[in-house]
Enzyme design. Structure first.
Site, PDB file in Angstrom:
ATOM      1  N   SER A   1     -10.266   0.005   6.956  1.00 52.16           N
ATOM      2  CA  SER A   1      -9.589   0.124   5.657  1.00 52.16           C
ATOM      3  C   SER A   1      -8.929  -1.139   5.148  1.00 52.16           C
ATOM      4  O   SER A   1      -8.469  -1.179   4.008  1.00 52.16           O
ATOM      5  CB  SER A   1      -8.544   1.240   5.707  1.00 52.16           C
ATOM      6  OG  SER A   1      -9.175   2.498   5.605  1.00 52.16           O
TER       7      SER A   1
ATOM      8  N   LYS B   1       0.861  -1.198   0.000  1.00 51.83           N
ATOM      9  CA  LYS B   1       0.000   0.000   0.000  1.00 51.83           C
ATOM     10  C   LYS B   1       0.889   1.237   0.000  1.00 51.83           C
ATOM     11  O   LYS B   1       1.910   1.273   0.702  1.00 51.83           O
ATOM     12  CB  LYS B   1      -0.882  -0.020   1.251  1.00 51.83           C
ATOM     13  CG  LYS B   1      -1.919   1.103   1.302  1.00 51.83           C
ATOM     14  CD  LYS B   1      -2.766   1.036   2.584  1.00 51.83           C
ATOM     15  CE  LYS B   1      -3.896   2.058   2.561  1.00 51.83           C
ATOM     16  NZ  LYS B   1      -4.706   2.020   3.794  1.00 51.83           N
TER      17      LYS B   1
ATOM     18  N   SER C   1      -9.793   2.179   2.754  1.00 50.53           N
ATOM     19  CA  SER C   1      -8.840   2.870   1.920  1.00 50.53           C
ATOM     20  C   SER C   1      -7.864   1.951   1.185  1.00 50.53           C
ATOM     21  O   SER C   1      -7.328   2.334   0.153  1.00 50.53           O
ATOM     22  CB  SER C   1      -8.029   3.853   2.768  1.00 50.53           C
ATOM     23  OG  SER C   1      -7.213   3.155   3.694  1.00 50.53           O
TER      24      SER C   1
END
Lengths: 485, 95, 493
Positions: free
Chosen positions: C181, C78, C157
């Site tokens: 997330s 990420k 997210s």
């Protein structure tokens, strides 16, 4: 206590002063990073990625800084909070990379304490300490290197500071200076701050207001970042005069932050002050509550050195020194240790006198410090010993001291080498007196006719004849019997 | 409406974000919506409840006082928009 | 022919060790898969050369018998994690071009165990969002498609992470979870996602959103792979003061433990008015599976559940408003030049931050500002304690809690929402675990009528990830879910 009231055109005013002192904690590394806390490196050299607030960097607190804060709290007779909390104080500034300063707001590590200040008239009084907390220093901005740019150096960013907040207990600039002097002294005794005001290790923000005696507190101003005792006094005196003038003209004081101009000795309002006071404090979520054990506090307390007030009490009570001499001697730990060593086994009061007058005088004159001085404590002590046992007179001792200060030789060897030993042989003194009496027949007649103040003249003449070496006590005694017969 | 345009402007100033005049109004409406929604919390009786700032339950670990970092100017300045002689450079600040 | 992309991480490790495949082969296949599925926009930087170098090094270590836990396993990261020498932007314009000189602790742990970095994955800007639509790189796309062929959000997210793992363009991926997330995108994309106990994974080197809530965790296509990755990435880190010095359980062993005799709580407050009946059905199905495997189901109450979201939307923005103050154009990232410092800040931050980030900074600044702190921030922290207390009480009786992971399946990209609060509701089932610091896992449990995955969430006591893996494996076995989205590598592009 003498009155501290200030006279204005329309009557008297009382001055109310509180101080926030920022003291740099003596430590190797910074408060929350492993970068060096040393002064004077190249720009941005002592900067870690944590200090530069790079993305994802996290603070880890330095244990020694915590210990130093506790030691200082103990030295200020203050309450130690076993649980305290680091908060973020949010504001934007070029030398504050995180956009917040890690500080302690609601739960500081040290609570209420007190500090005894020593005033020039020899009196003392207690000033309340409200709190002491740990916080990060900011970096340094340079505004004079380029016409349209400021340069930022983060070497000081994150260095540990103790903010020590007093109660508004001071009533004059002299008291404020005495407070800072004493605080500095205690910090240096404790070894928790080097107290170097020129390098900025100790700086003060002064809160000043004035009021009519007995009335409620007036509106205060805060003048920031004063780094000498003289500036502190100047800034306060200027603020007091300025505020009284405004109030007597029917004006009002703005509660504001002011800057001190060291060249003019005046203060002025900071330009950027809007929203300055909305710091949005909240507990730093990167850190957890700071918990210290009572055991650790007790151990730190055991390890504390004797502090200036304790030494002063001992010096006045046990050694009989004046409050003034004691205050001068204890201001620096080094001086106090020197004194203790020098006076051990000798006349304590006389050593104090020699230290504060002759030794400090000579140091001042030559611009030396005690640590660089050639005179060792035992040497000063033995010089005083020679006076006490009548080997030399006080006057000769001054000459001996001058040589000792220059060369670092022992008093006894200087006396021997220069033949300065006091003449205490009554036969030799009588012979000198006979010579003087013979040479001043008319003065002898006048004296005997009642002009007694001529006695001193004869003493002086005898001492002169002896090259200063005659024992003044014996000269007095023998001269008196000879003249009065 | 607790948040009006003036409040938005004040908050934007505190947060150092330029927000255009038109957007200030939009944001005022949005913030009011969010704030009136979070007002639900007032239904909860929190008398004598200690705020929970940290869930870990342990106390703050501490580092020893050893210099382990610094002396990495190249890294500190690796991504800098403007630099001179090892300094960060910003528009002139007037105090 | 062996479809190398269909191997799980545990299987791939075995195939690597036996010499059936090489790490370079595996990495090459994933690089090709990432290129093939580029339309999903789940990578923001594919570091192919670096991946092949790391893979070659893995092959060498495997040959010497020095393989780490994840030796040769290709992993996507990420973009919130700082990776030394590779762009790390938190998918924000304000970090345009930022290349850290340091490696986050979590990714360093992965590489230490032999993991191979494929690249950086898309996410919501500063992890603020539930649909990956706030990314400066544009939205990542869910490899699962709506019945009408519309592009769906992967959740957020960590949308890029979930999308890439589901699409076979990463075997494993890191995520971070502040309010859901990891778990919400895992559910939307039909993969397994774990949010560990707060303090399990170091936050050092991860761009901070809300420090008291942020936790990194693993994404995988099955529960056993997830355990393997978690074993490698977690651990005490003295550089993170909130890191927990609590020994990690043997998670790979936990996967085989089953739920016999386990007490599993079903919280009545998680039944929402007007909840999607298919979500209710899958939740019921999950309960039946666990009961059939020997667990005892217990009705429990978590009375403050409905206050978790509003408390979260005070606490998280408050922390974020302060955490994001460092993005000021002085030391790194974007700078908009100006004559004055304050204007430089304001313009840089206006251009650098997207709308959602600005909105949250504004809320956070407001709730911390003078006169509002007690009413909002402190109030929220008090409610946070009550939420934690609810869980503590529940865990006196039960070993785990089963809930739906999300109130709905994935929704179309660009869905028009007027009210920001509606978007926040995506996190309704996931946020309480963040506030309480508990571990939580999303496991795919089945499909809805539109053929989209639905997930279940398991919660456990702090530091008891093992229970999640044990129960998660039971759900996975019972569900027999096969993660075969249409737009995966080798599928339709």
């Amino acid at each position: 206590m003498t009155s501290n009231l200030v006279s204005g055109v329309s009557g008297e005013w009382e001055v109310v002063i509180g101080l926030e002192v920022h003291a740099q904690v003596s430590s190797n590394a910074k408060l929350f990073s492993g970068a060096s806390a040393t002064f004077g490196a190249n720009p941005n050299q002592n900067v870690s990625l944590v200090d530069a607030a790079m993305p994802g960097m996290l603070p880890v607190v330095n244990h020694e800084c915590v210990r130093q804060a506790v030691r200082t709290g103990l030295g200020l007779n203050a309450e130690i909070n076993l649980i305290s909390v680091f908060d973020r104080k949010n504001y934007f500034y070029a030398d504050l990379p995180q956009g917040y300063q890690i500080s302690q707001f609601k739960q500081p590590i040290v609570g209420e304490g007190k500090l005894r200040i020593d005033l020039p008239d020899g009196s003392s009084r207690d000033i309340g300490i409200e709190r002491l907390h740990l916080e990060q220093d900011a970096g340094k901005s340079m505004h004079d290197q380029h016409p349209s740019k400021s340069y930022i150096d983060l070497n000081r960013t994150g260095v540990a500071l103790m903010e020590i907040v007093s109660r508004p207990d001071m009533r004059s600039s002299i008291e404020a200076a005495a407070y800072v002097r004493k605080l500095r002294s205690i910090l240096r005794y404790l070894g928790t701050c080097d107290g170097n005001m020129e390098e900025g290790s100790l700086r003060a923000d002064v809160n000043v207001s004035v009021r009519r005696p007995g009335q409620a507190l007036g509106i205060r101003t805060e003048t920031k970042n004063l780094n000498s005792l003289r500036f502190i006094q100047q800034a306060i005196d200027f603020e007091v005069a300025r505020q009284i003038e405004i109030l007597e003209d029917g004006g009002e004081i703005d509660q504001e932050t002011r800057l001190f101009d060291t060249t003019t000795g005046t203060t002025r309002a900071m330009r950027s002050k809007e929203d300055a006071h909305d710091y949005r404090y909240f507990p730093d979520p990167d850190l957890l509550p700071l918990v210290i054990s009572q055991k650790e506090v007790d151990e730190l307390e055991m390890g504390l050195p004797e502090l200036p007030d304790q030494i002063k009490d001992r010096l006045t009570a046990d050694y009989g020194l004046s409050a003034y001499d004691a205050a001068v001697i204890i201001e620096e730990r080094e001086t106090a240790l020197f004194y203790e060593a020098a006076s051990e086994g000798y006349d304590r009061k006389l050593v104090a006198n020699w230290m504060t007058v002759e030794l400090f005088g000579a140091l001042n004159k030559s611009g030396q410090t005690l640590s660089k001085c050639k005179v060792l404590p035992e040497q000063l002590g033995s010089l005083v010993g020679l006076i006490s046992d009548g080997t030399i007179s006080g006057k000769i001792a001054k000459d001996v001291f001058a040589v000792m200060f220059e060369t670092g030789s022992d008093a006894a060897s200087i006396v021997k080498e220069k033949g300065l030993k006091q003449v205490s042989d009554s036969g030799a003194i009588e012979a000198l007196i006979d010579t003087v009496i013979a040479a001043h027949e008319s003065e002898v007649a006048e004296y005997r006719a009642g002009k007694e103040k001529l006695f001193g003249f004869f003493v002086g003449q005898v001492m002169k004849q002896s090259g200063g070496q005659a024992n003044p006590g014996m000269v007095n005694q023998i001269l008196r019997t000879r003249l009065d017969k | 409406m607790p948040v009006d345009k003036t409040t938005v402007a004040k908050i934007a100033r505190l947060a150092r974000i330029y927000i255009s005049d038109e957007r200030q109004q939009v944001l005022a409406t949005e913030l009011n919506g969010i704030l009136s929604w979070v007002d639900e919390l007032n239904e909860v009786n929190t008398d004598n409840v200690e705020p929970l700032a940290s869930v870990t339950g342990h106390s703050l670990p501490m580092r020893e006082d050893v210099v382990t970092d610094g002396d990495r100017i190249d890294e500190v300045l690796a991504n800098v928009p403007e630099t001179t002689s090892g300094f960060f450079v910003v528009p002139k600040v007037v105090e | 022919m062996l479809d190398i992309l269909e191997l799980g991480a545990v299987e791939a490790r075995a195939a690597l060790d036996s010499g059936e495949i090489s790490a370079v082969e595996l990495a090459s296949a994933y690089v090709a898969a990432a290129e093939e599925t580029a339309g999903l926009n789940n990578y923001v930087a594919l570091t192919a050369d670096h991946a092949l170098e790391m893979a070659a090094a893995s092959d060498a270590r495997i040959a010497k018998g020095e393989a780490g836990l994840l030796e040769g396993v290709p992993i996507g990261v990420k973009d919130l994690f700082c990776t030394a020498g590779y762009i790390s932007t938190a998918c924000s314009n304000i970090l345009t071009g930022f290349i850290p000189t340091y490696e986050s602790t979590v990714t360093a742990n992965l590489w230490r165990e032999g993991g191979v970095m494929l690249g950086k994955l898309n996410c919501d800007e500063f992890a603020m969002g539930s649909a990956n639509e706030t990314s400066a790189y544009g939205p990542a796309i869910n490899p699962w498609q709506a019945a009408d062929g519309a592009d769906l959000v992967p959740g957020g997210s960590s949308g890029g992470s979930a999308s890439a793992v589901a699409a076979r363009s990463a075997l494993l991926a890191t995520g971070t979870d502040t309010g859901g997330s990891i778990r919400q995108p895992a559910a939307f994309c039909g993969v397994v996602g774990l949010k560990p106990t707060y303090g399990r994974c170091s936050r050092w080197g991860i761009v901070a959103f809300a420090s008291s809530l942020d936790q990194a965790g693993p994404f995988s296509r099955n529960v056993a792979d997830n355990a393997l990755m978690m074993q490698a990435m977690a651990g005490f880190d003295p550089k993170d003061s909130t890191s927990a010095d609590v020994p990690l359980q043997d998670l790979s062993a936990a996967v085989t433990l089953g739920v016999k005799g386990m007490k599993i709580g079903i919280p009545s407050e998680y039944v929402l008015d007007g909840m999607d009946p298919e979500v209710v059905k899958i939740w019921q199905q999950g309960q039946d599976w666990l009961r059939a495997a020997g667990a005892e189901l217990v009705d429990i109450s978590l009375p403050h559940t409905k206050y978790a979201l509003p408390a979260y939307y005070i606490i998280a923005p408050a922390e974020a408003s302060s955490n994001l103050a460092r993005y000021d154009g002085v030391r790194y990232g974007k700078r908009v030049e100006s004559e004055s410092l304050d204007e430089m800040y304001a313009l840089t931050r206006a251009e650098g931050f997207g709308e959602e980030v600005q909105r949250r900074i504004m809320i956070g600044t407001y709730v911390l500002s003078a006169g509002y702190y007690d009413a909002y921030y402190l109030k929220a922290q008090r409610v946070r304690r009550l939420i934690r207390n609810d869980f503590d009480t529940a865990f006196e009786t039960v070993d785990a809690i089963l809930t739906p992971a999300t109130p709905s399946a994935a929704f179309p990209i660009g869905r028009k929402v007027d009210d920001p609060v509606t978007n926040f509701l995506n996190d309704v089932f996931t946020v309480p675990a963040n506030l309480a610091g508990l571990p939580g896992m999303a496991v795919p449990a089945g499909m809805n009528g539109d053929g989209l995955p639905l997930g279940l969430q398991l919660l456990a006591r702090p530091y008891d990830e093992a229970t999640l893996y044990a129960a998660g494996q039971v759900l996975e076995d019972a569900a027999g879910f096969t993660a075969n989205p249409i737009r995966r590598a080798g599928g339709v592009q």
